[in-house]
Write an enzyme that holds these catalytic residues in place. Structure first.
Site, PDB file in Angstrom:
ATOM      1  N   LYS A 101      42.491  18.785  13.582  1.00 57.53           N
ATOM      2  CA  LYS A 101      41.588  17.761  14.255  1.00 57.53           C
ATOM      3  C   LYS A 101      42.003  17.121  15.663  1.00 57.53           C
ATOM      4  O   LYS A 101      43.307  16.824  15.764  1.00 57.53           O
ATOM      5  CB  LYS A 101      41.074  16.706  13.461  1.00 57.53           C
ATOM      6  CG  LYS A 101      40.624  17.078  11.997  1.00 57.53           C
ATOM      7  CD  LYS A 101      39.424  17.748  11.810  1.00 57.53           C
ATOM      8  CE  LYS A 101      38.329  16.710  12.223  1.00 57.53           C
ATOM      9  NZ  LYS A 101      36.879  17.007  12.473  1.00 57.53           N
ATOM     10  N   SER A 102      41.091  17.263  16.520  1.00 63.14           N
ATOM     11  CA  SER A 102      41.635  16.823  18.016  1.00 63.14           C
ATOM     12  C   SER A 102      42.062  15.135  17.819  1.00 63.14           C
ATOM     13  O   SER A 102      43.002  14.772  18.612  1.00 63.14           O
ATOM     14  CB  SER A 102      40.487  16.987  19.146  1.00 63.14           C
ATOM     15  OG  SER A 102      39.388  15.980  18.708  1.00 63.14           O
ATOM     16  N   THR A 127      47.954  27.005   3.159  1.00 63.16           N
ATOM     17  CA  THR A 127      49.217  26.208   3.256  1.00 63.16           C
ATOM     18  C   THR A 127      49.389  25.489   4.831  1.00 63.16           C
ATOM     19  O   THR A 127      48.896  26.340   5.632  1.00 63.16           O
ATOM     20  CB  THR A 127      50.429  27.032   3.173  1.00 63.16           C
ATOM     21  OG1 THR A 127      50.867  27.075   1.842  1.00 63.16           O
ATOM     22  CG2 THR A 127      51.750  26.299   3.564  1.00 63.16           C
ATOM     23  N   GLU A 129      51.428  24.006   8.026  1.00 67.07           N
ATOM     24  CA  GLU A 129      52.574  23.888   8.745  1.00 67.07           C
ATOM     25  C   GLU A 129      52.532  22.469   9.524  1.00 67.07           C
ATOM     26  O   GLU A 129      52.018  22.883  10.777  1.00 67.07           O
ATOM     27  CB  GLU A 129      52.940  24.980   9.210  1.00 67.07           C
ATOM     28  CG  GLU A 129      52.784  26.175   8.710  1.00 67.07           C
ATOM     29  CD  GLU A 129      52.695  27.472   9.448  1.00 67.07           C
ATOM     30  OE1 GLU A 129      53.054  28.643   8.844  1.00 67.07           O
ATOM     31  OE2 GLU A 129      52.259  27.453  10.591  1.00 67.07           O
TER      32      GLU A 129
END
Length: 194
Positions: A101-102, A127, A129
């Site tokens: 999300k920005s 998953t 990261e």
């Protein structure tokens, strides 16, 4: 071609795309918002001098759960694995891209290093990261919007779906953050001989 909100809704209604649970208001113009699940796989200090990609390194991490009210604190430079609250499934003719999300990127939270691509046939929780590239800790709350997934139609359906025996897929069906299984690529004959 990237699917629009209208096409995403049509594919969901047909059951070809699965996003469970699908939160109200999560379908954006060309993507769907996904949320952070409760479990975080944190790297702990180790006496190992390095990470050998030929060895199972599951002992380098420990599972931590985010409480309902207390956030997980992701410190500057820290890297953890987490997963989407949503279970995702893709048909044979769509691929997906997971992006951050920005609003979170603007505070230094990255949600994937390289694992933003989701193959046709995928089934499971994705998953994440998570990395903090900011100078201050970032709070991670269970259920917060963490990313968005967009869909692209393939020119033809894939012949070998993710999860098929031919591909030896390592992460199909995962339900929580899953450590690297790259060591499995080193067992048996070289890939060129398989």
């Amino acid at each position: 071609m990237v699917l629009s909100d209208r096409s995403i809704k049509e594919e969901l209604a047909k059951g070809r795309i699965v996003i469970e649970p699908l939160g109200e208001g999560c379908i954006q113009p060309a993507s769907v918002d996904v949320h952070l699940d409760r479990k975080v796989l944190a790297f702990r200090n180790s006496r190992r001098p390095y990470i050998d990609v030929r060895e199972d390194m599951a002992d380098l991490t420990e599972m931590v759960e985010i409480d309902d009210d207390d956030p997980y604190m992701l410190h500057p430079g820290e890297f953890v694995l987490a997963s989407t609250l949503e279970r995702i499934e893709l048909p044979d003719d769509l691929v997906a891209r997971l992006e951050g999300k920005s609003s979170l990127g603007r505070i230094g939270l990255l949600i994937h290093s390289t694992a933003g691509y989701v193959d046709p046939g995928w089934k499971g929780h994705l998953t994440l990261e998570l990395s903090n590239v900011a100078n201050l800790p970032i709070t991670l709350y269970y259920g917060m919007k963490i990313g968005q997934i967009s869909y692209t139609r393939l020119s033809t359906p894939a012949e070998n779906l993710y999860g098929s025996a031919v591909l030896g897929s390592k992460y199909q069906g995962q339900t929580q953050p899953t450590p690297s299984r790259v060591f499995r690529e080193f067992s048996g004959p070289p890939a060129a001989e398989r």
